[in-house]
Write a protein that holds these residues in place. Structure first.
Motif: not given
Length: 548
Positions: A440-450, A474-482, A523-525
């Motif tokens: 599924k991915g790297r554990s350190k890369n996983m994003i936990l949604s709100a 590359v997909v990143v998390d920025r303050s809860g926004k993808i 969803q991608i913001a």
């Protein structure tokens, strides 16, 4: 378990005069020539006083003499320290010193950028191009090297033959053989300690499961200082009687394909990124034409077309490839679907340096798309989850191929293993009832949604990368926004004749198209354009830690 040097010896002797290690359009070592070089270095090391367990670093581009040097050091029972040639000079200095290396095999170009004062234990350096001496801390090492031919002639007055050649020790499976650094950082480096047994288990799995025949050939594309290339484009094929061809520095695509057509390899080891580019540039444009879509919808015609497409791709790689093996990252699902439809003999494996390197593999005939195969025979793989089939957990492994720890880094070694001795891979995955592993991915890369949903960036990136004109993302998390960082394919944009306005519309078009395939919680913001390709590791994985 059979020692890999015993396997190598048993393949060298029947093919004594066959090519073994070759520079494409350059120097060739037969098995007899390889044996002679191994013996010469054995005599030099002994003359100079190198002891069993001493560390000898190897930092140079992929050439035949890199492989000769590796075997000479390993056969002497010294420890090889492979260092990637494109590491920063400061990192090379530091890793040579950190590993306690007393000798260094390198080339003039790399040596000119190093600072010998930062490698105080170093007694000598050898030029990989011709085995001349680049540096000798005192007269002893230079004298021993200059006596190579004389020492050899004295030991073998009638020359070396299959009857008088043998590796001197193959009862050392538990001894340290290789220290492989996983990165070029100068702070707290992780030198993976692999034993002769670790390497032998991996090589034996290769011979038991990926058939090889004397006279086969292979083109080495992966860096040998990385365990994937070292094990599966060097030690495993060579010890099966295969001739290995080296291209030197990373070649241009045109030279690589020319080498493939000249060498006719039996196997291609690569990373998904390379095959995804082949799909986007060669297969997708052909199969997506309106007429082709109509024809491939007709059952009888479909098979004929798909077979022709596969044959054309096989011919581009020399026409004799029996296996395409990919590793290092997940294969894009759209690309995989195409490969499956045309019947390409491909499989996706899974591994890491700490496993020398293989953890999972399956033959292409039984390979399940989307998976990375099953745990290999010398290892037990488990998922740290209450419901491994449905809920992702860390992939953990224990077996003959698993490292003994990190060199001079007990804290990192303790953190790498569970209390019951399983290696923590840091990767998250599930495993079906048949043992197929799905990462599924790297554990350190996983994003936990709100709302508590697990979002795996790699899955989103696969969808983004399928959109028109996208080269990589590359997909990143920025303050809860993808946010998706995207590098567009400039050649494709130019070929399509897009004007400035059309180009400026691309990010929003990509975002909307990707979101139509994504659940509400992922969803991608925003899509943000990057102007240069993402920085990558030597195995062509994006250095995602650089992007926020």
């Amino acid at each position: 378990m059979k020692h890999y040097l015993s396997t190598l010896e048993s393949s060298m002797k029947p093919g004594w005069d066959r090519p073994a290690l070759c520079n494409y359009r350059g120097e060739i070592f037969t098995n007899a020539g390889l044996a002679a070089e191994i013996v010469k270095f054995d005599l030099v090391f002994s003359e100079f006083g190198i002891k069993k367990g001493d560390k000898i670093a190897l930092c140079a581009k992929n050439v035949a003499r890199w492989a000769v040097s590796f075997l000479a050091v390993n056969a002497y029972e010294a420890v090889v320290v492979p260092i990637l040639a494109d590491f920063h000079p400061d990192s090379v200095n530091h890793l040579v010193d950190h590993s306690d290396s007393v000798l260094l095999f390198t080339d003039k170009e790399i040596w000119s950028r190093l600072d010998v004062k930062k490698m105080p234990r170093l007694a000598g350096a050898v030029d990989i191009e011709d085995f001349s001496v680049l540096y000798s801390a005192g007269p002893g090492f230079r004298a021993a090297m200059e006596a190579r031919e004389e020492l050899f002639a004295k030991r073998y007055p009638s020359g070396i033959t299959p009857e008088n050649f043998a590796f001197k020790s193959t009862d050392n499976l538990s001894d340290l053989a290789v220290i492989n650094y996983t990165s070029g950082t100068t702070s707290d480096p992780k030198g993976v300690m692999l034993t002769y047994g670790n390497i032998s288990a991996s090589i034996q799995f290769g011979h038991d499961n990926i058939k090889i025949f004397p006279g086969d050939t292979i083109v080495s594309m992966l860096p040998m200082a990385h365990v994937y290339g070292m094990a599966y484009e060097f030690l495993y094929p060579l010890s099966g009687g295969c001739a290995v061809y080296y291209l030197g520095k990373t070649p241009a695509p045109s030279l690589l394909l020319k080498a493939m057509q000249d060498v006719h390899p039996y196997m291609v080891c690569t990373v998904p990124l390379v095959m995804e580019k082949v799909y986007k540039s060669s297969l997708k444009p052909v199969l997506s034409k309106p007429l082709m879509r109509v024809l491939t919808a007709i059952p009888g015609v479909r098979n004929v077309i798909f077979n022709k497409v596969r044959e054309k791709l096989d011919l581009a790689f020399g026409g004799k490839v029996r296996n395409y093996i990919m590793g290092g990252a997940a294969l894009n699902p759209e690309v995989e679907k195409c490969f499956k439809r045309i019947g390409l003999h491909y499989t996706v494996g899974y591994g890491m340096t700490e496993a020398a390197p293989l953890l999972a593999y399956e033959d292409w005939r039984r390979y399940v798309p989307g998976s990375c195969g099953k745990g290999i025979s010398c290892v037990t793989v488990r998922i740290d989850s209450d419901d491994p089939e449905h809920i992702a957990g860390e992939i953990q492994a224990k077996g003959d191929n698993i490292m003994i720890g990190y060199y001079k880094n007990e804290e990192a070694t303790r953190a790498a293993f569970t209390d019951d001795g399983y290696l923590r891979t840091g990767d998250l995955g599930i495993m079906d009832a048949d043992g197929n592993i799905f990462i599924k991915g790297r554990s350190k890369n996983m994003i936990l949604s709100a709302n508590g949903q697990n979002i795996y960036p790699e899955e989103l990136e696969a969808i983004v990368n399928n959109q028109n004109f996208v080269s990589e993302s590359v997909v990143v998390d920025r303050s809860g926004k993808i946010v998706a960082l995207v590098y567009f394919d400039q050649d494709a944009i130019k070929a399509a004749g897009l004007d400035e306005e059309a180009v400026s519309d691309l990010p929003e078009k990509v975002r909307m198209a990707a979101n139509r395939q994504l659940p509400a919680y992922s969803q991608i913001a925003k899509v943000e354009v990057v102007l240069v390709p993402f920085e990558k590791t030597p195995k062509m994985s994006i250095k995602r830690f650089l992007y926020k």
